[in-house]
Design a protein around this motif. Structure first.
Motif, short mmCIF file in Angstrom:
data_model
loop_
_atom_site.label_atom_id
_atom_site.label_comp_id
_atom_site.label_asym_id
_atom_site.label_seq_id
_atom_site.Cartn_x
_atom_site.Cartn_y
_atom_site.Cartn_z
N ASP A 156 69.15 -28.66 24.90
CA ASP A 156 68.93 -27.22 24.80
C ASP A 156 68.64 -26.60 26.16
N GLN A 157 69.06 -25.36 26.31
CA GLN A 157 68.67 -24.56 27.47
C GLN A 157 67.20 -24.17 27.33
N ASP B 22 69.90 -16.03 30.00
CA ASP B 22 68.48 -16.34 30.20
C ASP B 22 67.58 -15.25 29.61
N ASN B 23 68.13 -14.05 29.45
CA ASN B 23 67.30 -12.91 29.03
C ASN B 23 67.38 -12.63 27.53
N PHE B 24 67.97 -13.56 26.78
CA PHE B 24 68.04 -13.39 25.33
C PHE B 24 67.60 -14.71 24.70
N THR B 25 66.30 -14.92 24.68
CA THR B 25 65.73 -16.20 24.27
C THR B 25 65.81 -16.39 22.76
N GLY C 128 78.09 -12.04 24.09
CA GLY C 128 77.73 -13.40 24.44
C GLY C 128 76.26 -13.72 24.30
N LYS C 129 75.53 -12.91 23.55
CA LYS C 129 74.09 -13.11 23.42
C LYS C 129 73.75 -14.40 22.67
N PHE C 130 74.63 -14.81 21.76
CA PHE C 130 74.37 -16.02 20.99
C PHE C 130 75.01 -17.26 21.61
N GLY C 131 75.52 -17.10 22.81
CA GLY C 131 76.15 -18.23 23.48
C GLY C 131 77.66 -18.17 23.41
#
Length: 236
Positions: free
Chosen positions: A115-116, A148-151, A182-185
Motif C-alpha cells: 500500500d501507498q 498523495d492528497n486524497f487519502t 484519478g482520485k481512486f487510483g
C-alpha cells in the motif's frame, strides 16, 4: 484453650503460606519475559504481532476474525475480508498484506499487496481463477498511481457523506467525477496473463488508457501494439 490457640496459629500460618504461593503463581502466569517458546503444533484463529508498547504491526487471522484495517490510527468499519496476513506501520495505517481463498462462487485467488502511505495498494502480485464457466484465469504483477492528497480517510469521509444523502444518482455522479480525476487510483502497468489468455506487458498512461501492449496471444502469435490518447491503434 491452649489447643484452640495452637490451631488458630496453625491456620494463620497455613493461610499465609497458601497466599504467598498463590501470589507467586499469579505473577508467574502473567510474566512477559518467558523468552523463546517452542511448540510442536498450535491451532489458533488469530495472532496479533505487537511492539512492546502495544503498537499493532501484523495480524495473522482466519476469515471470521480478520482485522478490518486501520487508517491514521483508527480501525476501519467492520467488513468481510479473507484469511491471511495484514501489515501495519508505526503511523497506524494498514500498509499491505497477503490474502487468499477459493470457492465456487467467487473463484480462487491469492493477492500480495503493497500500500501507498495513507492510501490503498500501489503494487500487487495477484492470481485469480474462475472455478466455473470458462475456467478463465489471470495472474501477474499490477501497478497503480495514487494521489498523495486524497487519502483513504478522505475517501471514507466522502463515502459516508454520500451514503447519508441517500441519492443514488448524485452519488454515482460524484464517484464518476472523482474516478475521472484519478482520485481512486489509476492502473499503470500489468505484467502477466490476462483473462483473454494474452501473456505479456501492458502499459497505461496517467489517465489509465492502454498505450502499449507487447504480448503473445492464445494462438501463439506475437503482438506489439501502440495506441494514442484516444485509444486508437497507431501500430501493430
Amino acid at each position: 484453650m491452649e489447643k484452640l490457640q495452637r490451631e488458630v496459629r496453625f491456620l494463620k500460618a497455613y493461610a499465609l503460606v497458601l497466599t504467598t504461593v498463590l501470589i507467586a503463581f499469579f505473577f508467574m502466569a502473567f510474566r512477559n519475559d518467558f523468552g523463546k517458546q517452542r511448540f510442536q503444533e498450535i491451532d489458533v484463529e488469530r495472532i496479533n504481532v505487537v511492539e512492546k508498547d502495544g503498537t499493532l504491526k501484523m495480524v495473522i487471522s482466519n476469515k471470521e476474525r480478520q482485522h478490518p484495517g486501520m487508517a491514521e490510527g483508527k480501525s476501519l468499519p467492520a467488513r468481510e475480508r479473507q484469511a491471511g496476513l495484514i501489515f501495519f506501520n508505526t503511523a497506524g495505517d494498514e500498509c499491505g498484506g497477503l490474502v487468499y481463498d477459493a470457492d465456487k462462487k467467487d473463484g480462487a485467488g491469492m493477492v500480495f499487496s503493497v500500500d501507498q502511505y495513507r492510501n490503498d495498494q500501489i503494487m500487487q502480485l495477484q492470481y485469480q481463477q474462475d472455478l466455473e464457466g470458462n475456467k478463465a484465469r489471470s495472474y501477474g504483477l499490477k501497478l497503480w498511481d495514487r494521489p498523495d492528497n486524497f487519502t483513504l480517510v478522505r475517501q471514507n469521509q466522502i463515502h459516508d457523506s454520500l451514503a447519508a444523502l441517500k441519492d443514488e444518482k448524485a452519488s454515482e455522479k460524484v464517484y464518476a467525477q472523482l474516478a475521472s480525476e484519478g482520485k481512486f487510483g489509476t492502473e499503470r502497468l500489468f505484467v502477466g496473463r490476462t483473462w483473454k489468455d494474452e501473456v505479456g506487458l501492458f502499459i497505461r498512461d496517467n489517465k489509465g488508457k492502454v498505450r502499449i501492449k507487447i504480448y503473445v496471444d492464445k494462438q501463439n502469435q506475437t503482438k506489439i501494439e501502440t495506441f494514442d490518447e484516444q485509444g486508437k491503434p497507431i501500430t501493430k
